[in-house]
Design an enzyme around this catalytic site. Structure first.
Site, PDB file in Angstrom:
ATOM      1  N   HIS B  86       3.394  -4.391 -16.196  1.00 56.14           N
ATOM      2  CA  HIS B  86       2.721  -3.442 -15.309  1.00 56.14           C
ATOM      3  C   HIS B  86       3.742  -2.420 -14.849  1.00 56.14           C
ATOM      4  CE1 HIS B  86      -0.147  -1.917 -12.358  1.00 56.14           C
ATOM      5  NE2 HIS B  86       0.882  -1.822 -11.530  1.00 56.14           N
ATOM      6  N   ASP B 165      -9.603  -6.810  -3.958  1.00 58.97           N
ATOM      7  CA  ASP B 165      -8.667  -5.695  -4.086  1.00 58.97           C
ATOM      8  C   ASP B 165      -9.398  -4.369  -4.117  1.00 58.97           C
ATOM      9  OD1 ASP B 165      -5.988  -4.527  -4.602  1.00 58.97           O
ATOM     10  OD2 ASP B 165      -7.011  -3.839  -6.400  1.00 58.97           O
ATOM     11  N   ARG B 172      -7.723   1.240   2.051  1.00 54.93           N
ATOM     12  CA  ARG B 172      -6.332   1.676   2.247  1.00 54.93           C
ATOM     13  C   ARG B 172      -6.213   3.159   1.973  1.00 54.93           C
ATOM     14  NH1 ARG B 172      -3.231  -1.739  -1.789  1.00 54.93           N
ATOM     15  NH2 ARG B 172      -1.477  -0.434  -1.171  1.00 54.93           N
TER      16      ARG B 172
END
Lengths: 439, 439
Positions: B86, B165, B172
């Site tokens: 990642h 998430d 967020r």
């Protein structure tokens, strides 16, 4: 001042501990008021303010923006100095009921917009509604008329005063951001300054039965209140007062009205009278109606002892739709509970402490307070203390009486039995409740 | 583990800097996932975590709760070690395109679930979609089949993986709580660990073109990632790599695919190849497929130079519906922009710096990236660097070419003209992009 729209930059700045400028604060409060900022951004900002604080410059602007989020009363046609008192909330705090008429009797105007009780502390409006017919929902015109003609009026928050505070308070309540000095101070001051007053006295309670448990926190709140007052050009005094044991003897609604009337007759418990006289003297002082604190105290004492305050109270009750016979025959007019439970001493000794928080919760459990904002108040129930800290007690002596309707009695009685600390050694009766005065 | 419901006590505890226990964290993430906690409480918690952090114990549980908020892929029927990479995101970061097939050619399985670009950094899925017909929305069964048969598959996030998430990230984004190490680390790891992998390599970019501008922040993120990996019992390495200048020569989509194919032919820019070889070697190492880092590097180099990686890429493109002729005739198959704008040097000198952030924004302005998640990508446009840091340039020499469709050209060209720093003094060509490796 041009108003920038609210943006994440503002939130980011406060998050990082930066200083928000005037345009940024006004943009946030405007967005809170008109609903353009969604709840999730308001609550993130509240948590950022909770953890980062507001500096004195920010605090003054923040409170001013909240105050101007709605209507600001214009009391210009009232010639007398306009002064109010606010208490951060206590157990047995019926001071406004005797204070406001007594001070109005001394020649100042008291435009008092008050709150309801929640949790363990009662609200002035709930207590007044124990008087049959008493209305706290007068419109602004009638409120101003009443203040103008009688010198005092006591009503509830209207939808037009500081609407930003209503939204912020509702969100603080569900996001664990209530216990923040700048948020508390700006909430109090935005509502009080919207009354159009010239001066204010804050009774900042500290102790086991108060919202603030520590003197340091009370001092910090006092300071924040004064910063806001100064920014607004208003004279503001803060009295920090002791809230470890319940105020006076009565905790409830009807029984607190009864005690307030006693004080207005020049009688009543010494501490209830002391708070009334000291806070009232300070109100006259900050309002400029007297030149020394001592003169203010003497004036309020006279209003109590001469019955002048009681006469103002009588007119106030009548003007607000209440049964004015309550002044002469309170026991006959106020609601009565069908039963009374007594708490008795299990041993001999001296009363070392009475836990105000426990007493407050006990009264609330009986129905004198609310757990949720939509709970109904039972005005007749509550707790009447039969002893004070420092008293000698013998086994079986009554410590407190609880007028009740059976609801919640078991829990309330258990709380009350545990509320008294009985010691073997003599205990000095507490002195003044006034810890310090900040001017 | 019994699951307590979420309560304000949990929020209050984190607000005050306390340690949340496992039940409290799981209650919060469960309430985020099932929607029972309203946005305003979730965002207050996010701000509290932003400002108070999560300690290592909390972090492992938090990421695990997020990971288990949805489906966790079962790759049990794939015998090979399963490993992924990642990247925290950079400008010109096409490494996954050449890395995944090359590493799969070395005998490990690479089940890669990837993201789309936003802002100045591109996304692997967008780049793959430059290949006509390429589908990134395979269902889980086909994804596993593809990984099993070819050794690699690259798809997009499904609605079933780490749904907590998705909600946390969306909040967020609008509450200024993106740049939080524990929140970033748990977001990355919850999605990656849900792939059912055995091991992971994180390419943590640092520099002007990266999300992390400072080495300290990159190290803190690396550490948080490793804490989560350890708690999950997975081998995780982190490479901190330089992201000051764009990676390789191409920034866009089609042009990045072209560069990746060059690398898979054993050619391509030195830095693109270095990152492929070093990250690939590390993947083989953490997967246990080789016993030393050097052996891993040699295996990946061989996969590139022998064409073995390119053959895996050809099969991958075909398996995912793309036109596999792209491997042999990329320029003929990939979309082409109708016009090209050239950026030329105004003076002689040495290329001292190329601002990756400016290049990324320029490519995005042309249409190669998105400002909002619903923007459409133009795969044909972008920026092709013609010089690298350290090169000598003469007046009028081409510094970059920008395939474009006129949209956004003026702004992009201005950004590109300012992106190059030309100095009088010779500049040393940069060495390795690998700053450090944390195992």
């Amino acid at each position: 001042m041009s108003l920038a729209p609210f943006s994440l930059e503002i939130l980011r700045k406060k998050r990082d501990g930066g200083h928000l400028d005037e345009a940024e604060i006004r943009a946030f409060i405007a967005g809170v008021t008109d609903g353009s900022i969604p709840d999730y951004q308001v609550s993130a900002m509240l948590m950022a303010v909770f953890l980062r604080g507001l500096d004195p410059g920010e605090l003054g602007v923040w409170a001013d923006a909240m105050l101007r989020s709605g209507e600001v009363l214009d009391l210009g046609r009232i010639a007398r100095p306009k002064v109010d008192k606010h208490s951060t909330g206590g157990v047995g705090d019926k001071i406004s009921l005797c204070l406001a008429p007594a001070v109005a009797a001394c020649g100042v105007a008291v435009p008092m917009i008050s709150g309801r009780g929640l949790g363990h502390s009662g609200g002035t409006l709930d207590k007044l509604e124990a008087i049959p017919g008493f209305r706290v929902d007068l419109d602004v015109e009638r409120f101003i008329d009443c203040v103008d003609s009688i010198g005092v009026c006591l009503i509830g928050q209207t939808a037009h005063l500081a609407p930003a505070d209503r939204r912020l308070y509702a969100l603080r309540d569900v996001t664990a951001t209530v216990e923040s000095i700048p948020l508390i101070a700006s909430s109090i001051m935005s509502k009080k300054l919207a009354e159009g007053i010239d001066a204010l006295v804050l009774d900042c309670k500290v102790g086991t039965g108060a919202f603030m448990k520590r003197l340091d926190d009370a001092r910090a709140l006092a300071q924040a209140i004064q910063v806001i007052g100064q920014a607004a050009g208003k004279r503001v005094s803060v009295m920090i007062t002791d809230m470890d044991a319940p105020i006076g003897m009565a905790v409830g609604n009807a029984n607190e009205v009864l005690e307030a009337i006693e004080v207005l007759r020049g009688r009543g418990p010494a501490d209830t009278r002391e708070l009334t006289v000291r806070l009232g003297g300070e109100m006259l002082h900050v309002a400029g109606a007297v030149s020394t604190e001592a003169e203010g105290i003497a004036r309020v004492e006279h209003a109590l002892d001469s019955g002048a305050g009681l006469e103002v109270f009588r007119r106030l009750v009548a003007a607000q739709g209440g049964d004015a016979r309550v002044v002469d025959d309170p026991a006959g007019i106020l609601p009565q509970a069908p039963a009374t439970h007594e708490i008795r001493a299990e041993r001999a000794g001296y009363v070392a402490a009475i836990d105000a928080l426990a007493v407050g919760i006990a009264a609330s459990a009986l129905g004198a307070g609310r757990q949720r904002t939509d709970d109904q108040i039972d005005h007749a129930v509550g707790v009447d203390m039969a002893v004070r800290v420092g008293d000698t007690v013998s086994p079986g002596q009554v410590l407190a009486r609880m007028p009740h309707r059976h609801r919640g009695l078991e829990r309330a009685a258990a709380l009350m039995r545990a509320a008294f600390t009985i010691d073997d050694k003599p205990v000095r009766a507490p002195g003044s409740r006034i810890i310090e005065v900040l001017r």
